[in-house]
Design a protein around this motif. Structure first.
Motif, PDB file in Angstrom:
ATOM      1  N   MET A   1       1.609   5.223  -0.585  1.00  0.00           N
ATOM      2  CA  MET A   1       0.718   4.219  -0.018  1.00  0.00           C
ATOM      3  C   MET A   1      -0.072   3.563  -1.161  1.00  0.00           C
ATOM      4  O   MET A   1      -0.596   4.225  -2.040  1.00  0.00           O
ATOM      5  N   SER A   2      -0.156   2.251  -1.148  1.00  0.00           N
ATOM      6  CA  SER A   2      -0.851   1.523  -2.211  1.00  0.00           C
ATOM      7  C   SER A   2      -2.355   1.461  -1.946  1.00  0.00           C
ATOM      8  O   SER A   2      -2.808   1.478  -0.811  1.00  0.00           O
ATOM      9  N   GLU A   3      -3.093   1.401  -3.029  1.00  0.00           N
ATOM     10  CA  GLU A   3      -4.547   1.327  -2.975  1.00  0.00           C
ATOM     11  C   GLU A   3      -4.993  -0.074  -3.376  1.00  0.00           C
ATOM     12  O   GLU A   3      -4.412  -0.684  -4.263  1.00  0.00           O
ATOM     13  N   LYS A   4      -6.049  -0.563  -2.746  1.00  0.00           N
ATOM     14  CA  LYS A   4      -6.645  -1.849  -3.110  1.00  0.00           C
ATOM     15  C   LYS A   4      -7.971  -1.582  -3.803  1.00  0.00           C
ATOM     16  O   LYS A   4      -8.672  -0.630  -3.469  1.00  0.00           O
ATOM     17  N   ARG A   5      -8.292  -2.449  -4.765  1.00  0.00           N
ATOM     18  CA  ARG A   5      -9.604  -2.357  -5.393  1.00  0.00           C
ATOM     19  C   ARG A   5     -10.065  -3.734  -5.822  1.00  0.00           C
ATOM     20  O   ARG A   5      -9.269  -4.620  -6.090  1.00  0.00           O
TER      21      ARG A   5
ATOM     22  N   VAL B   1      -3.762  -4.728  -5.778  1.00  0.00           N
ATOM     23  CA  VAL B   1      -3.095  -3.606  -5.122  1.00  0.00           C
ATOM     24  C   VAL B   1      -2.437  -2.771  -6.207  1.00  0.00           C
ATOM     25  O   VAL B   1      -1.711  -3.300  -7.053  1.00  0.00           O
ATOM     26  N   GLU B   2      -2.712  -1.499  -6.188  1.00  0.00           N
ATOM     27  CA  GLU B   2      -2.137  -0.594  -7.190  1.00  0.00           C
ATOM     28  C   GLU B   2      -1.122   0.314  -6.568  1.00  0.00           C
ATOM     29  O   GLU B   2      -1.193   0.686  -5.454  1.00  0.00           O
TER      30      GLU B   2
END
Length: 70
Positions: A1-5, A69-70
């Motif tokens: 699952m990708s993370e947003k920052r 998005v990472e």
């Protein structure tokens, strides 16, 4: 699952204030720190309120702020 920052590139910010004016959650403000170009760049004054909507990135003419998005 990708993370947003949320990210701010202080080197590119020219303190136009568009992101500050358009943030629906009052997350951003112009700071007192000056970048190499002589501008008081934007910072997150209320980072806990950020909902990662990316409106700041959409309105920024210099691509100095936004959500990644990472």
């Amino acid at each position: 699952m990708s993370e947003k920052r949320h990210v701010i590139d202080a080197r590119r910010c020219k303190a136009c204030g568009l992101c500050v004016d358009n943030c629906p959650k009052d997350v951003l403000a112009l700071g007192s720190t000056i970048n190499a170009q002589g501008y008081n760049y934007v910072y997150q004054k209320n980072p806990d309120k950020c909902v990662l909507c990316d409106i700041c990135g959409i309105v920024c003419p210099d691509v100095a702020i936004g959500v990644v998005v990472e």
